[in-house]
Write a protein that holds these residues in place. Structure first.
Motif, PDB file in Angstrom:
ATOM      1  N   ALA A  98       0.868  -1.180   0.000  1.00 12.45           N
ATOM      2  CA  ALA A  98       0.000   0.000   0.000  1.00 12.45           C
ATOM      3  C   ALA A  98       0.904   1.229   0.000  1.00 12.45           C
ATOM      4  O   ALA A  98       1.737   1.392   0.902  1.00 12.45           O
ATOM      5  N   GLU A  99       0.777   2.066  -0.995  1.00  6.24           N
ATOM      6  CA  GLU A  99       1.673   3.208  -1.141  1.00  6.24           C
ATOM      7  C   GLU A  99       1.432   4.244  -0.040  1.00  6.24           C
ATOM      8  O   GLU A  99       0.286   4.618   0.230  1.00  6.24           O
ATOM      9  N   PRO A 100       2.512   4.725   0.595  1.00  8.12           N
ATOM     10  CA  PRO A 100       2.367   5.813   1.567  1.00  8.12           C
ATOM     11  C   PRO A 100       2.269   7.152   0.843  1.00  8.12           C
ATOM     12  O   PRO A 100       2.574   7.245  -0.352  1.00  8.12           O
ATOM     13  N   ALA A 112      -1.033  12.656  12.291  1.00  7.44           N
ATOM     14  CA  ALA A 112      -1.825  11.798  13.172  1.00  7.44           C
ATOM     15  C   ALA A 112      -1.033  11.384  14.406  1.00  7.44           C
ATOM     16  O   ALA A 112      -1.603  10.900  15.385  1.00  7.44           O
ATOM     17  N   CYS A 113       0.291  11.581  14.356  1.00  8.17           N
ATOM     18  CA  CYS A 113       1.156  11.267  15.497  1.00  8.17           C
ATOM     19  C   CYS A 113       1.414  12.496  16.367  1.00  8.17           C
ATOM     20  O   CYS A 113       2.215  12.439  17.304  1.00  8.17           O
ATOM     21  N   CYS A 125       4.818   8.527  10.177  1.00  2.39           N
ATOM     22  CA  CYS A 125       3.716   8.385  11.128  1.00  2.39           C
ATOM     23  C   CYS A 125       2.868   7.184  10.714  1.00  2.39           C
ATOM     24  O   CYS A 125       2.196   7.240   9.678  1.00  2.39           O
ATOM     25  N   PRO A 126       2.868   6.102  11.507  1.00  2.00           N
ATOM     26  CA  PRO A 126       2.046   4.941  11.151  1.00  2.00           C
ATOM     27  C   PRO A 126       0.554   5.216  11.253  1.00  2.00           C
ATOM     28  O   PRO A 126      -0.246   4.552  10.591  1.00  2.00           O
ATOM     29  N   GLY A 127       0.182   6.225  12.053  1.00  2.00           N
ATOM     30  CA  GLY A 127      -1.237   6.530  12.239  1.00  2.00           C
ATOM     31  C   GLY A 127      -1.928   6.982  10.966  1.00  2.00           C
ATOM     32  O   GLY A 127      -3.118   6.717  10.773  1.00  2.00           O
ATOM     33  N   ASP A 128      -1.193   7.674  10.089  1.00  2.00           N
ATOM     34  CA  ASP A 128      -1.790   8.117   8.821  1.00  2.00           C
ATOM     35  C   ASP A 128      -1.006   7.610   7.613  1.00  2.00           C
ATOM     36  O   ASP A 128      -1.306   7.984   6.481  1.00  2.00           O
ATOM     37  N   HIS A 164       7.610   2.496   6.743  1.00  2.00           N
ATOM     38  CA  HIS A 164       6.285   2.156   6.223  1.00  2.00           C
ATOM     39  C   HIS A 164       6.196   0.647   5.956  1.00  2.00           C
ATOM     40  O   HIS A 164       5.172   0.019   6.249  1.00  2.00           O
ATOM     41  N   ILE A 165       7.253   0.083   5.414  1.00  2.00           N
ATOM     42  CA  ILE A 165       7.301  -1.367   5.211  1.00  2.00           C
ATOM     43  C   ILE A 165       7.128  -2.076   6.551  1.00  2.00           C
ATOM     44  O   ILE A 165       6.374  -3.057   6.668  1.00  2.00           O
TER      45      ILE A 165
END
Length: 281
Positions: A98-100, A112-113, A125-128, A164-165
């Motif tokens: 899934a592309e960031p 979001a972080c 930020c993993p949240g968004d 992201h990975i």
């Protein structure tokens, strides 16, 4: 690095024209955080604080030709990460990529972080599922860290995409869960392993980008290695006039960061990037 005239990503959010969030937006706590981080990393953040203090939320700022060139560069590098990880992640981890999105900002930004300033450097930020980048960091790499060069800057972006990975594979979630159960020293060690794995994933990207697109020019790989070394905790602490304290490291030493970047480049194999297993965890 061969990047001009190549496909750019559509996953760019350019917030630089919106202006800095202002110290009023960050608040006293946020401003103190900026100062603390500047002290730790040995960076003079007073110009940033002044800019934030003088800026007004939402104040527009004109875009320069240099701003546009940075956008084009970042867009091409991000597109390369998309081209690489779209097949590699399913093939090697059985997960659909899934592309960031990548957010360009100036001075300060909200994610979001939470809120962040450019003094903190690029972050994911993993949240968004977004990478946040103030390209002034690249100027600092060249002028203050001796780590300039387009492929050095591309390595920084690829490292953040590496996080992201980790988010997609579930590594980040597990790391955050475990860190909440550990003391500070153990938590730091886990943070180091997380960062080194992201370096290794950046190395995989570099290898694949060269094999598929022929992006490397003479000296490019050395640029990336210099950048990896320059952001080693021991180098940063020494440059700040502090005695390096390994127990306080959160990103790894210069030697470790270079080693894991090259492990990814030499192997092209995600299985070889398991820093956690290599450490005995």
């Amino acid at each position: 690095m061969q990047w001009r005239g190549r496909r750019g990503s559509s996953n760019i959010e350019d917030r630089r024209g919106m202006g800095a969030a202002g110290a009023g937006g960050l608040g006293i706590v946020g401003t103190l955080a900026v100062l603390a981080i500047g002290y730790f990393f040995g960076i003079d953040v007073s110009p940033i604080v002044r800019e934030l203090d003088q800026g007004q939320p939402g104040q527009s700022q004109p875009m320069t030709a240099e701003d546009e060139e940075w956008r084009e560069f970042v867009s091409v590098v991000l597109a390369d990460t998309e081209e690489v990880w779209a097949p590699v992640l399913p093939q090697q981890a059985g997960i659909t990529y899934a592309e960031p999105r990548l957010v360009l900002f100036r001075g300060a930004v909200q994610s979001a972080c939470g809120g962040a300033s450019s003094a903190m450097g690029p972050f994911y930020c993993p949240g968004d599922q977004r990478v946040y980048l103030d390209t002034d960091f690249f100027d600092m790499m060249a002028s203050r860290m001796g780590a300039g060069g387009d492929f050095a800057y591309a390595y920084v972006i690829a490292h953040e995409v590496g996080h992201h990975i980790q988010n997609l594979t579930g590594t980040l979630g597990e790391v955050n869960r475990l860190r909440g159960q550990m003391d500070q020293q153990q938590s730091n060690q886990l943070s180091v392993l997380t960062e080194l794995q992201a370096d290794c994933y950046a190395g995989i990207w570099a290898r694949q980008a060269q094999e598929r697109f022929g992006v490397l020019e003479e000296g490019d790989l050395e640029e990336a290695m210099r950048a990896a070394e320059a952001v080693g905790d021991d180098v940063i602490q020494a440059n700040a006039g502090r005695t390096p304290v390994p127990d306080s490291f959160t990103h790894g030493s210069a030697e470790q960061r270079r080693e894991w970047l090259m492990r990814g480049f030499d192997s092209g194999d995600m299985a070889q990037c398991d820093t956690f297993r290599a450490s005995g965890l």
